[in-house]
Design a protein around this motif. Structure first.
Motif, PDB file in Angstrom:
ATOM      1  N   ASP A  43       0.824  -1.214   0.000  1.00 57.87           N
ATOM      2  CA  ASP A  43       0.000   0.000   0.000  1.00 57.87           C
ATOM      3  C   ASP A  43       0.861   1.268   0.000  1.00 57.87           C
ATOM      4  O   ASP A  43       0.363   2.364  -0.273  1.00 57.87           O
ATOM      5  N   TYR A  46       1.303   3.909  -3.243  1.00 62.72           N
ATOM      6  CA  TYR A  46       0.584   5.140  -3.522  1.00 62.72           C
ATOM      7  C   TYR A  46       1.424   6.357  -3.163  1.00 62.72           C
ATOM      8  O   TYR A  46       1.270   7.429  -3.753  1.00 62.72           O
ATOM      9  N   SER A  69       1.724  11.228   1.796  1.00 62.99           N
ATOM     10  CA  SER A  69       0.860  10.540   0.846  1.00 62.99           C
ATOM     11  C   SER A  69       0.550   9.123   1.306  1.00 62.99           C
ATOM     12  O   SER A  69      -0.555   8.611   1.095  1.00 62.99           O
ATOM     13  N   LEU A  72      -2.618   8.139   3.523  1.00 61.21           N
ATOM     14  CA  LEU A  72      -3.977   8.100   2.988  1.00 61.21           C
ATOM     15  C   LEU A  72      -4.551   6.688   3.008  1.00 61.21           C
ATOM     16  O   LEU A  72      -5.745   6.498   3.212  1.00 61.21           O
ATOM     17  N   VAL A  73      -3.715   5.696   2.778  1.00 61.16           N
ATOM     18  CA  VAL A  73      -4.208   4.320   2.712  1.00 61.16           C
ATOM     19  C   VAL A  73      -3.373   3.355   3.550  1.00 61.16           C
ATOM     20  O   VAL A  73      -3.752   2.215   3.744  1.00 61.16           O
ATOM     21  N   SER A 128     -13.717   2.253   0.688  1.00 59.22           N
ATOM     22  CA  SER A 128     -12.651   3.258   0.616  1.00 59.22           C
ATOM     23  C   SER A 128     -12.499   3.899  -0.751  1.00 59.22           C
ATOM     24  O   SER A 128     -11.494   4.568  -1.009  1.00 59.22           O
ATOM     25  N   LEU A 131      -9.390   4.424  -4.746  1.00 54.31           N
ATOM     26  CA  LEU A 131      -8.036   4.312  -4.227  1.00 54.31           C
ATOM     27  C   LEU A 131      -7.891   3.068  -3.356  1.00 54.31           C
ATOM     28  O   LEU A 131      -6.941   2.293  -3.503  1.00 54.31           O
ATOM     29  N   GLY A 132      -8.865   2.864  -2.480  1.00 58.20           N
ATOM     30  CA  GLY A 132      -8.843   1.675  -1.634  1.00 58.20           C
ATOM     31  C   GLY A 132      -8.922   0.399  -2.452  1.00 58.20           C
ATOM     32  O   GLY A 132      -8.236  -0.587  -2.168  1.00 58.20           O
ATOM     33  N   ALA A 134      -7.934   0.004  -5.575  1.00 56.92           N
ATOM     34  CA  ALA A 134      -6.679  -0.175  -6.308  1.00 56.92           C
ATOM     35  C   ALA A 134      -5.591  -0.735  -5.393  1.00 56.92           C
ATOM     36  O   ALA A 134      -4.824  -1.621  -5.778  1.00 56.92           O
ATOM     37  N   VAL A 135      -5.525  -0.232  -4.173  1.00 53.81           N
ATOM     38  CA  VAL A 135      -4.537  -0.723  -3.207  1.00 53.81           C
ATOM     39  C   VAL A 135      -4.815  -2.177  -2.855  1.00 53.81           C
ATOM     40  O   VAL A 135      -3.898  -2.997  -2.780  1.00 53.81           O
TER      41      VAL A 135
END
Length: 324
Positions: A43, A46, A69, A72-73, A128, A131-132, A134-135
């Motif tokens: 993660d 990102y 950055s 964020l995740v 999420s 973005l969540g 994709a992670v």
């Protein structure tokens, strides 16, 4: 603790497996568990986007952008015990079809793996956003790669991979309790087991040094387990030039005191002390050096010993300086 996650999983998996399997297979199992333990930190990818936004703006600016950055995740989607259990099942199922007695059995396991991966990704998107999702997908793909390599190179079946994945994925979040915001252990459930990181010592600098000591201890543990599995001793692979690490003590009065919030100058500089371990590659060999310098493990352990000596002497000087 990024390195520590893999080291702990490797050490525990190798030590346990060594009671049942030959050393070579036990080490392979430990490496597999260690690889799975490193997967949740995918993660951090990102954070590269945050780094790209500031460009070449100086070391500290780039470092701040990277970590800002990452928050964020980081420690959310991939650091969940709930996600870890389901993901481990998906990784094991992805290789269960290989060598299956029938096409139907193989297809079933492949479909199960796809369903679990798709389900976790969908849940992450719903909880999420993109973005969540994709992670989560990057995390799952990384785990599938580890499973595929371990199945082919290590010849591990779904049971062994399930055990390795569970050990790696479920141990990872606990190592993050000392360094930052606690992971979301039960993601995607809206339940937080802890809201603040665990503090070992009241003094911010001593707390950082204690956490750093824990990290070093995990690496020493992994090194000890590796050498024990290969019937060797630690001291045979640590050269006396590791004592040069004591010179780092001057940093305790020459640099601002580090904390977990501002530790870059300490971490970067003390890790540089580890270069003592690879010095034989850069300098002509001398008779006073260990006869085992041709082994990578000697370079690594000598560098680790130098960093450990540096951390210890730094701590002693900091204590004397702060109490004066």
């Amino acid at each position: 603790m990024m390195v520590g996650h893999a080291m702990v999983a490797f050490a525990v998996a190798t030590a346990v497996a060594g009671r049942r399997w030959p050393s070579e297979r036990a080490l392979a199992f430990g490496v597999t568990a260690g690889a799975f333990a490193a997967v949740p930190d995918v993660d951090m990818l990102y954070a590269v986007f945050g780094l790209a936004q500031v460009g070449l703006a100086g070391v500290w600016t780039m470092t701040d952008a990277f970590w800002s950055s990452s928050t964020l995740v980081h420690r959310a989607v991939t650091h969940s015990l709930v996600v870890g259990v389901v993901a481990a099942a998906a990784f094991a199922a992805s290789v269960a079809g290989r060598g299956a007695r029938s096409f139907t059995a193989g297809a079933f396991h492949r479909l199960l793996a796809v369903a679990l991966v798709a389900g976790l990704t969908a849940v992450a998107v719903a909880e999420s956003g993109l973005l969540g999702g994709a992670v989560m997908l990057a995390f799952l793909l990384a785990g599938l790669v580890v499973a595929a390599v371990a199945s082919r190179r290590g010849e591990f079946g779904p049971r062994e991979l399930l055990a390795a994945a569970l050990l790696g994925l479920l141990s990872h979040p606990f190592g993050d309790l000392f360094t930052g915001a606690p992971p979301q252990f039960l993601y995607p459930l809206d339940v937080r087991l802890l809201t603040e990181r665990v503090t070992l010592l009241g003094d911010p600098t001593l707390n950082l040094l204690a956490v750093f000591g824990v990290e070093l201890a995990t690496i020493w543990l992994a090194g000890y387990v590796y050498l024990r599995a290969t019937d060797r001793r630690v001291l045979q692979h640590v050269d006396t030039r590791a004592a040069f690490g004591a010179a780092y003590a001057i940093a305790a009065v020459a640099m601002p005191a580090p904390t977990l919030d501002v530790s870059y100058h300490f971490v970067f500089s003390i890790l540089a002390v580890g270069a003592v371990g690879i010095a034989p590659n850069l300098l002509p060999p001398k008779s006073v050096l260990s006869a085992d310098w041709h082994e990578t493990v000697t370079w690594v352990l000598t560098g680790l010993a130098a960093v450990s000596v540096a951390a210890l002497t730094y701590t002693l000087v900091y204590l004397m300086y702060s109490l004066a």
